[in-house]
Scaffold this motif. Structure first.
Motif, PDB file in Angstrom:
ATOM      1  N   ILE A 181     -15.167   9.773  37.445  1.00  0.00           N
ATOM      2  CA  ILE A 181     -15.933  10.588  36.498  1.00  0.00           C
ATOM      3  C   ILE A 181     -16.955   9.697  35.808  1.00  0.00           C
ATOM      4  O   ILE A 181     -16.621   8.611  35.336  1.00  0.00           O
ATOM      5  CB  ILE A 181     -15.045  11.228  35.409  1.00  0.00           C
ATOM      6  N   SER A 182     -18.180  10.167  35.747  1.00  0.00           N
ATOM      7  CA  SER A 182     -19.207   9.503  34.940  1.00  0.00           C
ATOM      8  C   SER A 182     -19.648  10.458  33.846  1.00  0.00           C
ATOM      9  O   SER A 182     -19.526  11.679  33.982  1.00  0.00           O
ATOM     10  CB  SER A 182     -20.405   9.086  35.796  1.00  0.00           C
ATOM     11  N   GLY A 183     -20.164   9.886  32.754  1.00  0.00           N
ATOM     12  CA  GLY A 183     -20.612  10.750  31.673  1.00  0.00           C
ATOM     13  C   GLY A 183     -21.434  10.014  30.655  1.00  0.00           C
ATOM     14  O   GLY A 183     -21.384   8.788  30.550  1.00  0.00           O
ATOM     15  N   ALA A 184     -22.203  10.787  29.913  1.00  0.00           N
ATOM     16  CA  ALA A 184     -22.982  10.263  28.794  1.00  0.00           C
ATOM     17  C   ALA A 184     -22.756  11.170  27.598  1.00  0.00           C
ATOM     18  O   ALA A 184     -22.642  12.390  27.742  1.00  0.00           O
ATOM     19  CB  ALA A 184     -24.470  10.211  29.139  1.00  0.00           C
ATOM     20  N   SER A 185     -22.661  10.558  26.418  1.00  0.00           N
ATOM     21  CA  SER A 185     -22.546  11.314  25.174  1.00  0.00           C
ATOM     22  C   SER A 185     -21.332  12.243  25.226  1.00  0.00           C
ATOM     23  O   SER A 185     -20.225  11.792  25.474  1.00  0.00           O
ATOM     24  CB  SER A 185     -23.854  12.075  24.929  1.00  0.00           C
ATOM     25  N   ALA A 186     -21.523  13.550  25.019  1.00  0.00           N
ATOM     26  CA  ALA A 186     -20.393  14.472  25.070  1.00  0.00           C
ATOM     27  C   ALA A 186     -19.741  14.472  26.447  1.00  0.00           C
ATOM     28  O   ALA A 186     -18.531  14.697  26.566  1.00  0.00           O
ATOM     29  CB  ALA A 186     -20.857  15.884  24.711  1.00  0.00           C
ATOM     30  N   GLY A 187     -20.521  14.202  27.487  1.00  0.00           N
ATOM     31  CA  GLY A 187     -19.948  14.095  28.829  1.00  0.00           C
ATOM     32  C   GLY A 187     -19.014  12.908  28.949  1.00  0.00           C
ATOM     33  O   GLY A 187     -17.969  12.982  29.603  1.00  0.00           O
ATOM     34  N   ALA A 188     -19.376  11.801  28.299  1.00  0.00           N
ATOM     35  CA  ALA A 188     -18.513  10.624  28.298  1.00  0.00           C
ATOM     36  C   ALA A 188     -17.221  10.907  27.540  1.00  0.00           C
ATOM     37  O   ALA A 188     -16.126  10.493  27.957  1.00  0.00           O
ATOM     38  CB  ALA A 188     -19.243   9.437  27.672  1.00  0.00           C
ATOM     39  N   VAL A 189     -17.335  11.605  26.424  1.00  0.00           N
ATOM     40  CA  VAL A 189     -16.141  11.950  25.649  1.00  0.00           C
ATOM     41  C   VAL A 189     -15.217  12.829  26.469  1.00  0.00           C
ATOM     42  O   VAL A 189     -14.005  12.595  26.542  1.00  0.00           O
ATOM     43  CB  VAL A 189     -16.533  12.645  24.332  1.00  0.00           C
ATOM     44  N   ASN A 190     -15.775  13.853  27.111  1.00  0.00           N
ATOM     45  CA  ASN A 190     -14.954  14.707  27.965  1.00  0.00           C
ATOM     46  C   ASN A 190     -14.286  13.904  29.077  1.00  0.00           C
ATOM     47  O   ASN A 190     -13.121  14.126  29.408  1.00  0.00           O
ATOM     48  CB  ASN A 190     -15.811  15.819  28.575  1.00  0.00           C
ATOM     49  N   ALA A 191     -15.022  12.966  29.660  1.00  0.00           N
ATOM     50  CA  ALA A 191     -14.481  12.154  30.757  1.00  0.00           C
ATOM     51  C   ALA A 191     -13.294  11.329  30.289  1.00  0.00           C
ATOM     52  O   ALA A 191     -12.248  11.273  30.961  1.00  0.00           O
ATOM     53  CB  ALA A 191     -15.575  11.240  31.316  1.00  0.00           C
ATOM     54  N   VAL A 192     -13.422  10.668  29.149  1.00  0.00           N
ATOM     55  CA  VAL A 192     -12.357   9.785  28.668  1.00  0.00           C
ATOM     56  C   VAL A 192     -11.160  10.593  28.180  1.00  0.00           C
ATOM     57  O   VAL A 192     -10.002  10.217  28.426  1.00  0.00           O
ATOM     58  CB  VAL A 192     -12.893   8.856  27.556  1.00  0.00           C
ATOM     59  N   VAL A 193     -11.409  11.703  27.505  1.00  0.00           N
ATOM     60  CA  VAL A 193     -10.299  12.554  27.063  1.00  0.00           C
ATOM     61  C   VAL A 193      -9.530  13.068  28.266  1.00  0.00           C
ATOM     62  O   VAL A 193      -8.285  13.070  28.288  1.00  0.00           O
ATOM     63  CB  VAL A 193     -10.818  13.722  26.201  1.00  0.00           C
ATOM     64  N   LEU A 194     -10.235  13.512  29.300  1.00  0.00           N
ATOM     65  CA  LEU A 194      -9.577  13.978  30.527  1.00  0.00           C
ATOM     66  C   LEU A 194      -8.771  12.854  31.171  1.00  0.00           C
ATOM     67  O   LEU A 194      -7.614  13.048  31.576  1.00  0.00           O
ATOM     68  CB  LEU A 194     -10.620  14.520  31.501  1.00  0.00           C
ATOM     69  N   ALA A 195      -9.379  11.670  31.276  1.00  0.00           N
ATOM     70  CA  ALA A 195      -8.694  10.539  31.902  1.00  0.00           C
ATOM     71  C   ALA A 195      -7.433  10.154  31.132  1.00  0.00           C
ATOM     72  O   ALA A 195      -6.395   9.840  31.724  1.00  0.00           O
ATOM     73  CB  ALA A 195      -9.643   9.342  31.989  1.00  0.00           C
ATOM     74  N   HIS A 196      -7.526  10.183  29.809  1.00  0.00           N
ATOM     75  CA  HIS A 196      -6.353   9.901  28.985  1.00  0.00           C
ATOM     76  C   HIS A 196      -5.244  10.912  29.265  1.00  0.00           C
ATOM     77  O   HIS A 196      -4.069  10.549  29.460  1.00  0.00           O
ATOM     78  CB  HIS A 196      -6.736   9.936  27.508  1.00  0.00           C
TER      79      HIS A 196
END
Length: 340
Positions: A38-53
């Protein structure tokens, strides 16, 4: 049932990232899909890390719960709301005006720096992320490849944080809006929103993952049919262009490289072979976001967040019904249109 492996590229866009929450919730519900990176920026990055967690600590159900917990916290802990009470229907969004508090904040940001508007650097997002995400466990145990974008203030260049580098400061850097937040310092260097330089990053998913299929979740339309006429429309379109230009450049580069790889008689290199097999897919809000003011990206009213989430789930469900068969077989998005 055999799974189809994909990578996800998640665009940023403030509270509009709740649309992406809905998309991810529906994809996680479908056990036929396996997420490699998953790659992401800004809110996309937050969604990516929350999902990964969530995936790391509790599998698919854990990821869905983590996303819900995060966005419910955002809606309850932050002060802006378009309207109180029940949100009747997504179709009614166009008739609503942004909260006066949001309009005032954005107006003041034109004349005052974040150091003046927010001298103590208060950031509710920091507290929410710190309380809900075990960054050390992500770095140690997460099997999903993460690529989080931030922008170096000094050079304007992209910085990607990989899974082993993901930390609270990196995530805050990716979501740092220059006009509203102090830049985030990491190892002596300051960073702003990753959407300025990659929104979202595509190349790391292409070069560093094995999945043949990449699914991009957009929050900004790739194309508008009508020219903006009012001051608000012009401002909204300028914002969209500034946060989508890097994506357009990446799409064009990948399209050209794929075309050249397909023209060659033989695939001599690993990248050429990968480009030949590469498939691109896209889930976007179509005309849904077109009806929203750009200021609504700062709106975190619970009903608004819920409406965006429901719209994302609906779009993802429709996309799966129409395109699941294409995963692993061909692109469902016309990449050639971005060559010129």
């Amino acid at each position: 049932m055999p799974q189809k492996r994909v990578t996800l590229a998640l665009q940023g866009g403030g509270s509009h990232g709740a649309f992406t929450w809905g998309v991810l919730d529906r994809l996680l519900e479908d056990e036929r899909i396996d997420i490699e990176g998953i790659s992401g920026a800004s809110a996309g990055a937050v969604n990516a890390v929350v999902l990964a967690h969530g995936l790391t600590v509790g599998g698919r159900a854990g990821a869905r719960q983590a996303l819900e917990t995060f966005w419910r916290s955002v809606a309850s802990e932050t002060p802006f709301s378009l309207v109180p009470g029940h949100w009747p229907d997504a179709a009614d969004l166009a008739a609503l005006n942004p909260n006066p508090a949001v309009k005032t904040l954005v107006f003041l940001a034109r004349f005052f720096s974040p150091y003046q508007l927010n001298p103590f650097n208060l950031n509710p997002l920091r507290d929410i992320l710190a309380a809900q995400i075990d960054f050390e466990r992500i770095r140690r145990d997460c099997r999903v490849k993460l690529f989080i974008a931030a922008t170096r203030v000094a050079t304007g260049k992209l910085r990607l944080f990989s899974t082993a580098e993901v930390a609270l400061e990196a995530l805050l850097a990716s979501a740092c809006i220059p006009s509203l937040s102090h830049p985030v310092e990491i190892d002596g260097e300051t960073y702003w929103d990753g959407g300025l330089t990659a929104n979202p990053p595509l190349r790391p998913l292409l070069y560093k993952c094995k999945a043949r299929d990449m699914l991009v979740v957009l929050l900004h339309p790739l194309r508008r049919t009508a020219a903006p006429a009012t001051a608000d429309e012009i401002m909204q379109r300028l914002t969209e262009i500034s946060f989508s230009s890097a994506l357009s450049v990446e799409l064009q580069g990948i399209a050209l490289a794929k075309r050249e790889a397909e023209r060659a008689l033989f695939s001599l290199g690993r990248l050429d072979r990968r480009l030949r097999r590469f498939n691109l897919h896209l889930i976007g809000p179509d005309d849904f976001m077109n009806r929203l003011s750009v200021l609504s990206k700062l709106d975190t009213g619970s009903a608004f967040i819920e409406a965006l989430r429901n719209e994302g789930r609906s779009r993802a469900d429709a996309w799966l019904q129409e395109n699941f068969m294409h995963i692993g077989a061909r692109s469902s998005f016309a990449l050639d249109e971005h060559i010129y």
